[in-house]
Design a protein around this motif. Sequence first.
Motif, short mmCIF file in Angstrom:
data_model
loop_
_atom_site.label_atom_id
_atom_site.label_comp_id
_atom_site.label_asym_id
_atom_site.label_seq_id
_atom_site.Cartn_x
_atom_site.Cartn_y
_atom_site.Cartn_z
N ASP A 158 -12.99 3.62 6.71
CA ASP A 158 -12.71 2.20 7.36
C ASP A 158 -13.14 1.05 6.49
O ASP A 158 -13.20 0.03 6.84
N SER A 207 -7.25 5.52 7.14
CA SER A 207 -7.05 5.46 8.46
C SER A 207 -6.02 4.40 8.68
O SER A 207 -5.70 3.80 9.95
N GLY A 208 -5.70 3.76 7.59
CA GLY A 208 -4.54 2.40 7.94
C GLY A 208 -5.23 1.18 7.37
O GLY A 208 -4.91 -0.01 7.05
N ARG A 209 -6.85 1.17 7.66
CA ARG A 209 -7.42 0.12 7.60
C ARG A 209 -7.70 -0.20 6.00
O ARG A 209 -7.85 -1.23 5.40
N ARG A 211 -6.86 -0.77 2.65
CA ARG A 211 -5.59 -1.10 2.06
C ARG A 211 -5.74 -1.39 0.52
O ARG A 211 -4.79 -1.29 -0.20
N ILE A 241 0.91 9.56 2.61
CA ILE A 241 0.66 7.93 2.34
C ILE A 241 1.23 7.34 1.29
O ILE A 241 1.46 7.71 0.18
N ASP A 246 1.43 1.39 2.16
CA ASP A 246 0.14 1.94 3.04
C ASP A 246 -1.18 1.19 2.50
O ASP A 246 -2.18 1.12 3.02
#
Length: 263
Positions: A158, A207-209, A211, A241, A246
């Motif tokens: 994160d 997690s997508g957070r 970047r 990914i 992403d």
Amino acid sequence: MTKFCPLVSGSSGNSIFIKTEGTKILIDAGVSGRKIQECLKSIGEDCSQIDAVFITHEHTDHIKAAGILSRRFDIPLYATEGTWNAMAPLIGDVSRKNRRIIYSGEKTQLNDMVLKPFGIPHDAAEPVGYSIFSDGIKMTVATDIGHVDDTIKEAVSDSDVLLLEANHDIEMLKRGPYPYNLKQRILGLYGHMANNIAGDLIKDVFSGRMRHVFLGHLSAENNTPQLAYHTVCGILSQGNISIGSDIHIELAQRHCPSHAVEF
Ligand SMILES: [Zn+2]
Ligand SMILES: [Zn+2]
């Protein structure tokens, strides 16, 4: 505005500049004082404005200018007790008020920044990485890591921006010029992180957070920027990914400031 900018990165020396609305810090100061001043100037910053230098561990590529900057600009140095004991004889006199102790796993507040040092497996006295929190942003510096454990995973998870070690290519190191003992040290549980391990770690915690990832602390002898980049991106692509949409993967520059990430 929050800004994260690796100034120099590699086995030749490491320093990262982080700025929030009310605070400016360096993580490590592992090249000459003059070089750090030049790097800061080139990104429009001034060394006299630095509020603190947080040290990861006592190896020269992390502390070379720590004492110099502290004396020249009256900057407090933060490190674990073990790191202080090991680096004190190496960095010259530092005034008592500028010798600050941090504890692994315990948060420290500095103006509008919260820093959480976390223990890293590396052959130094009491080494740490740092997660820095400010204004809902998490930034993490994780280099000099011999193997990935739960603490490392939690620290990098994160993170909005991460500087992660991609020190060597295992085959290149094994075939390369280093003496046997040094190879064993780097490959050991308390050595350095290989490209493929960095790729696996990012893939595992993604997690997508997350970047922006800078790959850093590259070995000059046992890696190339292209190899580090392609190895990590290959592993992420296998995990579906998508590079560029992403996540942004970038190499931290060895001798000059990298492109800064701003929030
Ligand atoms: Zn080290
Ligand atoms: Zn190092």
